[in-house]
Write a protein that holds these residues in place. Structure first.
Motif, PDB file in Angstrom:
ATOM      1  N   ALA B  91       0.830  -1.203   0.000  1.00  0.00           N
ATOM      2  CA  ALA B  91       0.000   0.000   0.000  1.00  0.00           C
ATOM      3  C   ALA B  91       0.868   1.257   0.000  1.00  0.00           C
ATOM      4  CB  ALA B  91      -0.925   0.006   1.214  1.00  0.00           C
ATOM      5  N   TYR B  92       1.909   1.234   0.809  1.00  0.00           N
ATOM      6  CA  TYR B  92       2.813   2.386   0.896  1.00  0.00           C
ATOM      7  C   TYR B  92       3.517   2.615  -0.442  1.00  0.00           C
ATOM      8  CZ  TYR B  92       6.753   5.256   2.521  1.00  0.00           C
ATOM      9  OH  TYR B  92       7.697   6.251   2.681  1.00  0.00           O
ATOM     10  N   GLY B  93       3.991   1.526  -1.047  1.00  0.00           N
ATOM     11  CA  GLY B  93       4.674   1.627  -2.344  1.00  0.00           C
ATOM     12  C   GLY B  93       3.755   2.197  -3.416  1.00  0.00           C
ATOM     13  N   ALA B  94       2.527   1.691  -3.454  1.00  0.00           N
ATOM     14  CA  ALA B  94       1.572   2.149  -4.474  1.00  0.00           C
ATOM     15  C   ALA B  94       1.180   3.609  -4.235  1.00  0.00           C
ATOM     16  CB  ALA B  94       0.330   1.250  -4.450  1.00  0.00           C
ATOM     17  N   TYR B  95       0.995   3.942  -2.967  1.00  0.00           N
ATOM     18  CA  TYR B  95       0.607   5.311  -2.598  1.00  0.00           C
ATOM     19  C   TYR B  95       1.720   6.301  -2.962  1.00  0.00           C
ATOM     20  CZ  TYR B  95      -1.100   9.022   0.590  1.00  0.00           C
ATOM     21  OH  TYR B  95      -1.548  10.190   1.143  1.00  0.00           O
TER      22      TYR B  95
END
Lengths: 122, 122
Positions: B91-95
């Motif tokens: 999620a952090y990477g995509a965000y």
């Protein structure tokens, strides 16, 4: 706690190397208040030599002057922001605000699973 | 030089205090490769005590576990990511990717005056 989880976004500008970010922006704002690079640096507990270097580096990378120095006057000269420095500060401030706004809007959806993960593990 | 001016965006997550950012994310990725918090910390030249503290702080703020430790086995036990830690990394990477993409798209318009400023001062 976790319910208040929120993003903090920071933006730096790079040319061939880092040249502008929250630190230089703050330094310029303080030059504008204090009319002196030395006083601005001091107020941030930054060495004058460092303030000078990051300003010159920013000017070299950006390709335009940020500070104009004036000789003489009752305080023996000082520093002022160029019009371009003001435009840069305005543009940087607006750009950061826009990104933060976008980051806030996208946050809940992107990290929705966190609430679920808390409940599952609780 | 200035023509290559580009933004670098970094995102940190805060609860009541900072709890997640590029450093913890990298630490978790390395735990996943090395199956050990100690080895992961070492590979980043981070003290084990710091790695332990930032992981525990992140878990406390997020409200779920990131690391599961296993006892025994041929390497005398180790650390593994929880499923929630994997979801968080994803999620952090995509965000971050989404914010960077937005930042790139908005950059030229926001800083268009820079090219003009360079020409005017040149």
């Amino acid at each position: 706690m976790a319910d208040q989880l929120h993003p903090v976004v920071s933006v730096r500008l790079f040319g061939t190397r880092k040249c502008f970010g929250p630190g230089v922006a703050e330094l310029l704002r303080r030059v504008d208040e204090r009319h002196s690079l030395r006083a601005a640096a001091q107020s941030m507990e930054m060495a004058y030599s460092k303030a000078w270097t990051i300003t010159k580096n920013a000017e070299a990378e950006l390709g335009f002057k940020l500070l104009a120095s004036s000789a003489g006057g009752k305080n023996g000269g000082g520093a002022a922001l160029t019009d371009d420095a003001r435009r840069l500060l305005d543009a940087y401030g607006a750009y950061c605000a826009e990104l933060r706004d976008y980051a806030e809007r996208r946050f809940d959806e992107a990290f929705a699973f966190c609430a679920e993960a808390r409940e599952t593990q609780a």
